[in-house]
Design a protein around this motif. Structure first.
Motif, short mmCIF file in Angstrom:
data_model
loop_
_atom_site.label_atom_id
_atom_site.label_comp_id
_atom_site.label_asym_id
_atom_site.label_seq_id
_atom_site.Cartn_x
_atom_site.Cartn_y
_atom_site.Cartn_z
N THR A 1 0.85 -1.19 0.00
CA THR A 1 0.00 0.00 0.00
C THR A 1 0.89 1.24 0.00
OG1 THR A 1 -0.06 0.20 2.40
CG2 THR A 1 -1.71 -1.25 1.40
N LEU A 2 0.25 2.38 -0.26
CA LEU A 2 1.04 3.62 -0.30
C LEU A 2 1.69 3.91 1.05
CD1 LEU A 2 -1.07 6.06 -2.51
CD2 LEU A 2 1.03 4.84 -3.10
N ALA B 1 6.78 4.15 4.08
CA ALA B 1 7.67 3.70 5.18
C ALA B 1 8.89 2.98 4.61
CB ALA B 1 6.89 2.78 6.13
N PHE B 2 8.67 2.19 3.55
CA PHE B 2 9.78 1.45 2.96
C PHE B 2 10.83 2.40 2.39
CE2 PHE B 2 11.91 -0.25 -0.75
CZ PHE B 2 12.49 -1.39 -0.24
N VAL C 1 18.26 5.38 3.29
CA VAL C 1 18.80 4.57 2.20
C VAL C 1 18.44 5.17 0.84
CG1 VAL C 1 18.76 2.28 1.12
CG2 VAL C 1 18.66 2.49 3.62
N TYR C 2 17.19 5.58 0.67
CA TYR C 2 16.73 6.03 -0.66
C TYR C 2 16.41 7.52 -0.72
CZ TYR C 2 15.98 1.00 -1.13
OH TYR C 2 16.15 -0.35 -1.15
N THR C 3 16.31 8.16 0.42
CA THR C 3 15.85 9.56 0.40
C THR C 3 16.86 10.49 1.05
OG1 THR C 3 14.74 9.78 2.54
CG2 THR C 3 13.54 8.62 0.81
N ASP C 4 16.57 11.78 0.97
CA ASP C 4 17.43 12.80 1.57
C ASP C 4 17.03 13.07 3.01
OD1 ASP C 4 14.98 13.92 1.04
OD2 ASP C 4 15.71 15.44 -0.34
N GLY C 5 16.17 12.24 3.58
CA GLY C 5 15.72 12.43 4.96
C GLY C 5 14.27 12.84 5.02
N LEU C 6 13.78 13.48 3.97
CA LEU C 6 12.37 13.90 3.93
C LEU C 6 11.54 12.86 3.19
CD1 LEU C 6 12.94 17.63 2.96
CD2 LEU C 6 12.28 16.75 5.20
N PRO C 7 10.23 12.82 3.47
CA PRO C 7 9.36 11.90 2.72
C PRO C 7 9.40 12.21 1.22
CG PRO C 7 8.21 12.83 4.61
CD PRO C 7 9.50 13.59 4.48
N ILE C 8 9.14 11.20 0.42
CA ILE C 8 9.13 11.37 -1.04
C ILE C 8 7.74 11.04 -1.60
CG2 ILE C 8 11.55 10.98 -1.52
CD1 ILE C 8 9.29 8.06 -1.87
N VAL D 1 5.81 8.49 -3.59
CA VAL D 1 6.10 7.08 -3.85
C VAL D 1 6.10 6.83 -5.36
CG1 VAL D 1 5.26 4.72 -3.56
CG2 VAL D 1 5.12 6.35 -1.64
N PRO D 2 7.20 6.26 -5.90
CA PRO D 2 7.30 6.06 -7.36
C PRO D 2 6.57 4.80 -7.82
CG PRO D 2 9.33 5.35 -6.31
CD PRO D 2 8.44 5.85 -5.21
N THR D 3 5.25 4.88 -7.83
CA THR D 3 4.47 3.75 -8.34
C THR D 3 4.68 3.63 -9.85
OG1 THR D 3 2.57 5.15 -8.76
CG2 THR D 3 2.71 4.14 -6.58
N GLU D 4 4.38 2.45 -10.38
CA GLU D 4 4.50 2.26 -11.84
C GLU D 4 3.69 3.31 -12.59
OE1 GLU D 4 3.53 -1.91 -12.62
OE2 GLU D 4 5.41 -2.00 -13.72
N GLU D 5 2.48 3.60 -12.05
CA GLU D 5 1.59 4.54 -12.72
C GLU D 5 2.22 5.95 -12.77
OE1 GLU D 5 0.84 2.47 -10.31
OE2 GLU D 5 -0.87 1.26 -10.91
N LYS D 6 2.76 6.37 -11.63
CA LYS D 6 3.33 7.73 -11.57
C LYS D 6 4.57 7.85 -12.45
CE LYS D 6 1.54 9.72 -7.33
NZ LYS D 6 0.72 10.69 -8.07
#
Lengths: 95, 482
Positions: free
Chosen positions: B90-91, B96-97, B114-121, B123-128
């Motif tokens: 889910t989103l 969280a992931f 691991v994947y971000t600069d510390g702030l929320p992003i 979410v790179p869903t296939e659709e987006k």
């Protein structure tokens, strides 16, 4: 709303592509340093490297010392021909 | 590390001497070059050299003779899994992931995302990501390659790299590669819109380097029709928060550095205290319509056409600084020749135009050397034009000539040893050997070439000129990625 909240999405991987890397064992170590040609690749940090070069040459006279200096972290490298006649290399202070 | 890898693979045993806090980087970079277990002996950052050497010189020599351990004899292939779909859920779960972190030991000793600069992003869903890809005509599986051949400007610690059209871009420090889809994925994460994607792809062409152990700041500056097309903020507060265009584009650079370059603080991104310009990313733009007559746009300075859209990617070591003018102080100088600036320039009582750079450069090379990037408002650029600088090149030349100092002064600088290679090389302007120069011989503090300086004219009103303390970066075509 509950249906949307529970919807499962596939999310893409942003991580760059790592080409496979062949891991090499380290080169075999030397049986002795006596009579060997050991190269000191000096890369900046003169407070350490000047003292180290001096000590190596003074305390280990049976080793044939060679050296190349760079004042940046980029080593002044041995040529392929020089590598053939070099038994070991000390690099510092950097990687 | 490539040098150590080459030697070990050639059968020459090596030992590295370096500080303990650099070990993560040695191990990480060693893995990329196939020698993850290179031998390392730790020197001290604080103990005087002769005393320090006594502590570990035996270990250095042992490193050349002590038989290899089982681990050091290991060979094989490092090929981590690289799935296209990183997460399903889910989103909320995905958020969280992507926000997960791991503890990075000293010199960080704190969690780092691991994947971000510390702030929320986002979410790179296939659709987006699919929607984002509508912003370019390039195929999702196309590798990022150089779109134009360019020779890099010379100089240590610059972000410049030579490139040949068609070559695959390697993202430093891990030398990873990327597809258009991966860049689009990151553009989604940063909050970009599809129309931003050609810009992000052009920035990706730079390899998104993060610099050295000092304080490297990365920034991107856009030039050409794209600035209006995207409605960028080129005016008041353009380096600050609020723009839905400047902010996500700047953020994209840092998210690409984290994900495509694999850049991790304390592991392979060793900028000692870091730079606030990299925290969230820095993107700004030139206001070409505010340039004085005869002053070239940034795109034209890089041999593009006026109607070409480009992005200049910069990495500079000196941070950002400005010069404060008291309320009305600058205006008094130019309007009537009054106030402190007029006194310093010796033009008391004489109305402008005056060369305000005479005031500005007072301490420009006091603690650093090299070219500068000046970001100024149109009014101040106009005053320079009216004073007599009919081109940017004329300003660059003037700045550069003002940077000359005697060798005796240059010799007192920490940085001097680096650019002269311990005074063992040839000075690039006079072509004389450094050791042959008399103490009073003038050498340029402003780098070897006047045009390494850079001027950006923005569109704000309050008189200020910011100095991004480093020279121009390299420019990449945005149009090539439309």
């Amino acid at each position: 709303m509950a249906a949307t909240k529970d919807k499962v999405y596939k999310c893409l991987n942003p991580v760059g592509i790592q080409e496979p890397v062949d891991i090499s064992p380290l080169a075999p170590r030397l049986d002795t340093l006596e009579g060997k040609t050991i190269h000191f690749s000096i890369t900046g940090e003169p407070d350490i490297t000047i003292a180290l070069e001096k000590k190596l040459k003074m305390d280990y006279p049976d080793i044939n010392w060679t050296a190349k200096k760079s004042y940046t972290p980029m080593p002044n490298q041995l040529t392929d021909e020089e590598i053939k006649t070099t038994d070991g290399v000390i690099l510092g202070v950097c990687w | 590390m490539p040098y150590i890898a080459k030697l070990e693979k050639a059968g020459v045993p090596t030992v590295i001497v370096d500080f303990e806090d650099q070990l993560n980087m040695i191990r990480h970079t060693g893995l990329e070059y196939g020698v993850p277990n290179a031998r390392v002996v730790h020197s001290s950052r604080t103990i005087p050299g002769p005393e320090d050497v006594e502590n570990w010189v035996e270990a250095v020599l042992e490193g050349l003779t002590k038989p290899l351990t089982k681990k050091e004899k290991e060979s094989g292939r490092y090929a981590p899994p690289q799935e296209r779909i990183l997460f399903e859920g889910t989103l909320d779960e995905a958020q969280a992931f992507y926000q997960k972190n791991r503890h990075v030991p000293i010199p960080v000793d704190a969690p780092i995302c691991v994947y971000t600069d510390g702030l929320p992003i986002i979410v790179p869903t296939e659709e987006k990501v699919k929607e984002m890809l509508t912003g370019t005509s390039h195929k999702p599986d196309e590798l990022i390659t150089y779109q134009r051949s360019v020779e890099a400007p010379a100089g240590f610690a610059g972000m410049g790299i030579s490139r040949k059209k068609g070559d695959v871009v390697k993202f430093h420090p891990n030398e990873w590669t990327a597809t258009v889809e991966k860049v689009a994925t990151i553009a989604v994460m940063a909050g970009c819109k599809p129309e931003h994607l050609p810009v992000i792809l052009a920035i990706a062409e730079s390899g998104c380097r993060t610099g050295t152990t000092v304080m490297n700041s990365q920034a991107v500056c856009l030039s050409g029709p794209i600035v209006d097309e995207l409605q960028m903020n080129t005016g008041c507060g353009m380096f600050g928060p609020g723009s839905p265009v400047n902010a996500p584009i700047g953020r994209s650079y840092q998210l690409m550095a984290i994900n495509l370059s694999g850049s991790i603080p304390g592991v392979n991104r060793m900028s000692s205290l870091g730079s606030p310009l990299n925290n969230g990313g820095t993107c700004f733009a030139e206001r070409a319509s505010s340039l004085p007559p005869g002053w070239l746009g940034l795109n034209e300075e890089y041999s593009f056409e006026k109607d070409d859209s480009v992005v200049m990617v910069m990495g500079f070591e000196g941070g950002i600084s400005g010069r404060q003018f008291s309320p009305g102080g600058y205006r008094a100088l130019q309007k009537s020749g009054h106030g402190a600036i007029a006194r310093r320039l010796g033009v008391k009582g004489t109305p402008g135009p005056h060369n305000w750079l005479e005031y500005y450069i007072h301490s420009l090379w006091a603690n650093r050397e090299g070219p500068v990037t000046l970001v100024m408002i149109p009014e101040m650029a106009k005053h320079l034009y009216e004073y007599g600088f009919k081109s940017k090149d004329a300003v660059y030349e003037w700045l550069w000539k003002k940077s000359f100092r005697p060798v005796s002064e240059y010799r007192d600088r920490s940085w001097g040893d680096m650019t002269t290679n311990g005074w063992m090389g040839i000075e690039s302007v006079s072509k004389k050997h450094w050791k042959e120069m008399t103490d009073d011989f003038p050498v340029p503090m402003g780098g070897p070439n006047p045009v390494n300086n850079c001027i950006i004219v923005a569109s704000s009103e309050e008189e200020i000129c910011l100095n991004l303390e480093g020279g121009r970066g390299q420019a990449y075509s945005i149009d090539a990625w439309r």
